[in-house]
Every structure is written in C-alpha cells, then in structure tokens.
Design an enzyme around this catalytic site. Structure first.
Site, PDB file in Angstrom:
ATOM      1  CG  HIS A 124      -2.057  -0.580   0.871  1.00 47.85           C
ATOM      2  ND1 HIS A 124      -3.230  -0.148   0.157  1.00 47.85           N
ATOM      3  CD2 HIS A 124      -2.730  -1.851   1.339  1.00 47.85           C
ATOM      4  CE1 HIS A 124      -4.098  -0.768   0.043  1.00 47.85           C
ATOM      5  NE2 HIS A 124      -4.062  -1.918   0.997  1.00 47.85           N
ATOM      6  CB  CYS A 138     -10.939   0.696  -8.483  1.00 46.42           C
ATOM      7  SG  CYS A 138     -11.248  -0.528  -7.556  1.00 46.42           S
ATOM      8  CD  GLU A 152     -11.312  -5.946  -1.832  1.00 42.61           C
ATOM      9  OE1 GLU A 152     -10.170  -5.358  -2.160  1.00 42.61           O
ATOM     10  OE2 GLU A 152     -12.359  -5.547  -1.221  1.00 42.61           O
ATOM     11  CG  ASP A 186      -6.682  -6.584  -0.984  1.00 42.98           C
ATOM     12  OD1 ASP A 186      -5.401  -6.737  -0.773  1.00 42.98           O
ATOM     13  OD2 ASP A 186      -7.353  -6.036  -0.670  1.00 42.98           O
TER      14      ASP A 186
END
Length: 603
Positions: A201, A519, A448, A472
C-alpha cells in the site's frame, strides 16, 4: 564519493534533491515542517525539554542510595554531560532554524548524524558511548511529547514549503500509507525506503502521489547521509548518491523531457476516450481525500471510481470521525465533482492500513499472525454496527448533493451481503424518521477475493455494479503478501489464474447487464490497457495523474483487434510473454499466431 543503491521501482520518473533521513527510534517521532514565525517557539520547546530531562537526571542522582555503585553515578554524569553539550544543542537547533523541522524531527536528525560519527570512531569505549547518546535523545523526545512541555505545535504542515531552497527527497526504513498522505503537495520530490514490495500500500500511495519512488533498497537509510545529493530513478529502481556533475545534468535533462511529455498529454484532458473503432471508455479517478477531486477534474476524470474513505480515519490518535465530519467530507467530494458520480468505498481498515485504535472490537494489528486474512474491511464494519451505521448515514446524506455510489470491500459470503443491505435499510429508515435529507445510491461490491469472483451470479443478483480490486485479488489468488519482501517477486498480475478470474468477472457482469470497472493498480498500468480493453472492460478507475497516458493508449487502440489479442493471452501458458509481445501499437501483430504450444504439441 558517488555510489549506487538498487531497489524496486514503484513510481516512475526522476527526483533530484537533498536527502532527509527519518531516523529509526524506539519511540514514535513526529515529522513536520513548522512556519518560520514558530521557529523561536520550537527552539523554546527543545530547551524546555532538555531542562526537564536535566531535572529528571539530577533527581535520579540525588535519590541514589549511599551504597550505590559508582558506575551508576558515572553513567548519569555522562548523560548529563551529553545533554548539556552546547555543540550538540546548537546543531539540533540549526535543523529548526535552517530547515524548519519540528523539534522532535530536529533531535532525531542530529542523533542520526552524531550516531554515525560514533560508529566511525576507532576507540571501542567511545563507540559504545553511542548508546548513552541514544538514551539521552530518547528522554528528550519523550519530554517533547509531554503536553505540559510548552505549547507544542501539533498540526502537521508538510504540505507547506518551509524546507529551504533545495528540493528534498525522503529516506526511511519504511513509511506507512497514512504518513505518505502527509506528503501530498509537500516539499518532498521523491522517497526511498529500505523495505517494501512493489505492490504494498505504501508503493500504491506513492504512485497515487505521482512522485518517483524506490522501495526495498535494503541499506539505503544507512548508506545515505543527511543532506547528501540524491537522484531517484523511479523507472529503473536506482538511487544515485552524491552523483557527479555529468550524471546530475543527464538526469536533469531527463526530468525536463518527462515534464514536456506530461504537458503534451494534458492536452487530451477534454478529449473523450474513444477507441479507433468507436468504443467509448469511461475513465474515473481514485482519490483518498475530498480535495483530491480537484486533481481528478484537472486530469480529465469522468467521475470518482474509488474514494478510499479509510484515510479519513487515519492519523487521528484513535479518535474515529463522527457522522457530521464524514458527511462534510463526502459532501465536499460530491460538490467538487460538479455532478459527476462519486463512488465511496466503505472503510477498508486492516492489513497494512490499521487504525491507532480499532473500535470496540479492537484490531491488534501488531499481534495478528496474518492481518490480510483477519478482521478487515466489511468484516470490521459488520463487527461494529454503530460505527458502520454512522458511515452509512453520512454517505446517504451526502447523496442528496449529487450522484453517489456505495462500494463495499472484501465481501465473500452471502451472509455479509445480506447484513450489509440490512444495515442500509435500518439507516434509511432512521433518516426518514428524523426527516434528514438523504439521497438514493447505487450499491456495488468489490471483487478482490477469489470466492467473490467464483460466485459472481450471487453478487450480480444483489448489486447494481461490481468493481475489481486487482491488488488484493492477485494477493489472495496467489497467496502472496504483497507487502512482504521475501515473496514480492511472486506477485504476478499476468498469472493465468488471476487473468481468468478478471476475464470471467467482466464477462458475467456484461451478460447480466451490470456495470463493471477495475479500480486496482492494473487499471492505471499502460502494460494492461490493451488486454483489459480486449476482455471487454469499458470502465477504468485510477489515480488522476495516470489518466492522460491511459487515454492516449485507448485513443490508439482498436477494440475489435484487441479481442483476438486478449484471446491469445488467455490461452497461453505464459500470458506475460504473449502480452508484452503484442500489446504495443494496439495489437497490430496477428494475435492468432501468438498462441504458445505445449511441450507435447511442439514435439
């Protein structure tokens, strides 16, 4: 002497600047720039902290029993001597005066400089005094954190340029995603970390900030010194320390070229994203905070495909935002987007995005053996109904100001789907009873987790749209912790299993007449644009800075030809090799000839 450090390239471009080291410490150290007018007050804070520690040490000396060993008294005297060292004090104050560091940061920066000097001493006794210095510095840092110690400046103002004239690059062992957000619009032109994976992240936020970055550079924070000139080559994963004048000029020329190319791409801002054969493609923006909507519009976004609401919950010392604060944030995002849709994801906390304090069902991130598989995202929201309902109320209220879509992360079970819709019904009923204005929202699910992709018919019966979170999805499909250096090389977006889940999800959503977008990081990676177009995707959501390059690639693509290319990739045992061979120039190579044969067929 010039040296090179290699790491993982996570955000493209070139950054040149002086190194700012965030030193490791056994206690947390706040790092922020202060306003020049606050320099005297910050120096006063530092002096008060030193005076407080001096008093503590003198009290310890006075309270020693008569039979105490003389070594203890000598140790306290050494600590007092270091504390009262005027050269050390003046050097620490210089960071405040010249760089406008807050007092804690100045102390940590000077500790880093002096600690290295101790390491280079030949005398073993003197080298061992470094530990005494560190103990004294940490006492001062604790005193600085004491609210009773003067008027501490608690507001972080990293977005304001008080760092001096030279550009700066940040060097640290690691940086949390929440801390990364402090760097938006800040004086830092790039960053380097010792640890981290390409799809952690932290790396993702670096790309979203659109600043060059290298992670996993191992000993970077040890090899690079405060104020060294540093070049970050974000494309090659290369860090050049103290470069020669020739190398420096070459990279400055590259910087200028990159800037010219970016300015050229901005001309596409108002041009619709339409393929050569007339297929319309929707380009949306991923944002972390309401104000990011300004950059989304500037980048030509047609709406917000992902508002990561969890960043409203971070850096708050555990205090969760109440309904009014959340409502104002969501309303601001909706208003900024001027009638374009805004997709708000419910809080996705957990894994490498923990809170300081985790509701009544506290998430002990540091004690969780596998936080990526633990109490996170919708699981955490459903475990704390009061918190979840506060967020849902705020989102529905914001929907009265413009088009809002609600996105729910990490759903896997039908029971979670039903519980989510039950919570929405309760919240709507509350708002109606209280006569509070609110709007209707489209409701979507994040795909995900492989379980969601494999049970897509159930999801499509309940939800208005789905959005694939590739970050993910790849992690869970391949059982790879994307933040773990040791296995980061196994994180593979081209893996056949990952591509099959994405392709099947797109196909089923189209068949059901439901909206489908991507996304995750793949949406903003030009390496995958043609493949996703060929698989039928017509809605991409990415950081605003990535939109122009993706739009250019779409404008040069022919979706009919890309269908054959996608089929070739999907039927290959090694999709990466096929994808990279034919993805350039809109798959002009005959994709049908690219299907690889198995060893048996080749024989």
């Amino acid at each position: 002497m010039s040296l090179q450090v290699f790491g993982l390239p996570v955000s493209r471009g070139v950054a040149i600047g002086r190194a700012v080291l965030v030193a490791s410490s056994r206690i947390d150290v706040a790092h922020y720039f202060i306003d020049p007018v606050d320099v005297p007050a910050e120096i006063s804070r530092l002096r008060l902290a030193r005076k407080q520690v001096s008093g503590e040490l003198e009290d310890l000396k006075r309270d020693l029993p008569p039979n105490a060993q003389t070594e203890i008294l000598a140790l306290l005297d050494v600590h007092l001597m270091l504390l009262h060292d005027e050269a050390l004090a003046e050097a620490t104050c210089a960071w405040i005066v010249e760089r406008h560091y807050n007092a804690e940061w100045a102390m940590a920066a000077q500790l880093e400089v002096v600690a290295r000097q101790f390491d280079e001493m030949e005398d073993e006794y003197l080298r061992e005094r470094k530990a005494d210095l560190e103990q004294v510095a940490e006492r001062v840092l604790r005193a600085l954190g004491d609210p009773s110690n003067g008027s501490a400046i608690t507001e972080r103002v990293g977005a304001r340029d008080f760092g001096g004239e030279d550009p700066l690059v940040l060097v640290a062992n690691d940086i949390s995603p929440a801390d990364m957000l402090q760097f938006k619009g800040s004086v830092f032109t790039g960053f380097i970390t010792d640890v981290g994976g390409k799809n952690s992240h932290t790396a993702i936020v670096a790309r979203s900030l659109d600043i060059p970055a290298v992670v996993g550079a191992r000993d970077a924070s040890r090899l690079i010194r405060q104020d060294d000139w540093v070049i970050i080559d974000g494309d090659a994963g290369l860090v050049i320390v103290e470069p020669s004048s020739i190398v420096l000029e070459e990279y400055r020329f590259r910087q200028r070229q990159i800037q010219v190319e970016r300015e050229r791409l901005t001309r596409l801002r108002h041009k619709p994203a339409v393929t050569l054969d007339g297929e319309r493609v929707e380009l949306l923006a991923n944002i972390e905070l309401p104000g990011d909507g300004v950059a989304a519009l500037a980048g030509g976004a047609e709406g917000v495909g992902l508002f990561r609401s969890e960043f409203l919950f971070m850096n708050r010392d555990g205090a969760l935002p109440d309904e009014e604060e959340q409502y104002q944030a969501y309303r601001d995002a909706v208003t900024i987007m001027q009638g374009l849709p805004v997709t708000i994801r419910t809080v996705d906390i957990g894994s490498d995005k923990p809170l300081d304090r985790m509701s009544v069902h506290e998430l002990r991130h540091e004690h969780t053996l596998n936080p990526a598989m633990g109490l996170r995202a919708i699981r955490w929201s459903l475990s704390d109904p009061a918190m979840f309902e506060v967020q849902l109320r705020a989102i529905l209220r914001a929907a009265s100001h413009g088009p809002v879509r609600l996105l729910v992360p990490m759903l896997t079970h039908l029971s979670e789907i039903r519980a989510t819709f039950d919570a929405l019904r309760r919240v709507r009923a509350q708002l109606m009873r209280e006569s509070i204005p609110h709007g209707s929202v489209e409701i979507g699910a994040m795909v995900e987790v492989p379980a969601a992709a494999l049970t897509m018919p159930i999801f499509l019966r309940y939800f208005d749209f789905v959005s694939i979170g590739t970050n993910d999805l790849i992690q869970y499909t391949l059982a790879i912790d994307r933040a773990e250096e040791a296995v980061a090389h196994l994180y593979d977006p081209w893996h056949p299993a990952v591509l099959r889940l994405i392709a099947d999800t797109i196909s089923q959503a189209h068949a059901a007449g439901k909206g489908i977008s991507v996304c995750g990081e793949m949406a903003g990676d030009i390496e995958f644009t043609e493949l996703l177009l060929g698989l039928g995707l017509r809605s991409f959501s990415m950081h605003p800075a990535q939109i122009p390059a993706i739009k250019q690639r779409i404008l040069r693509s022919d979706s009919k030809r890309l269908r054959a290319y996608a089929a070739a990739v999907m039927s290959s045992d090694e999709p990466r090799s096929v994808g990279k061979d034919v993805s350039v120039a809109g798959a002009k190579v005959d994709a049908g000839e690219q299907v690889q044969k198995t060893p048996r067929e080749a024989a």
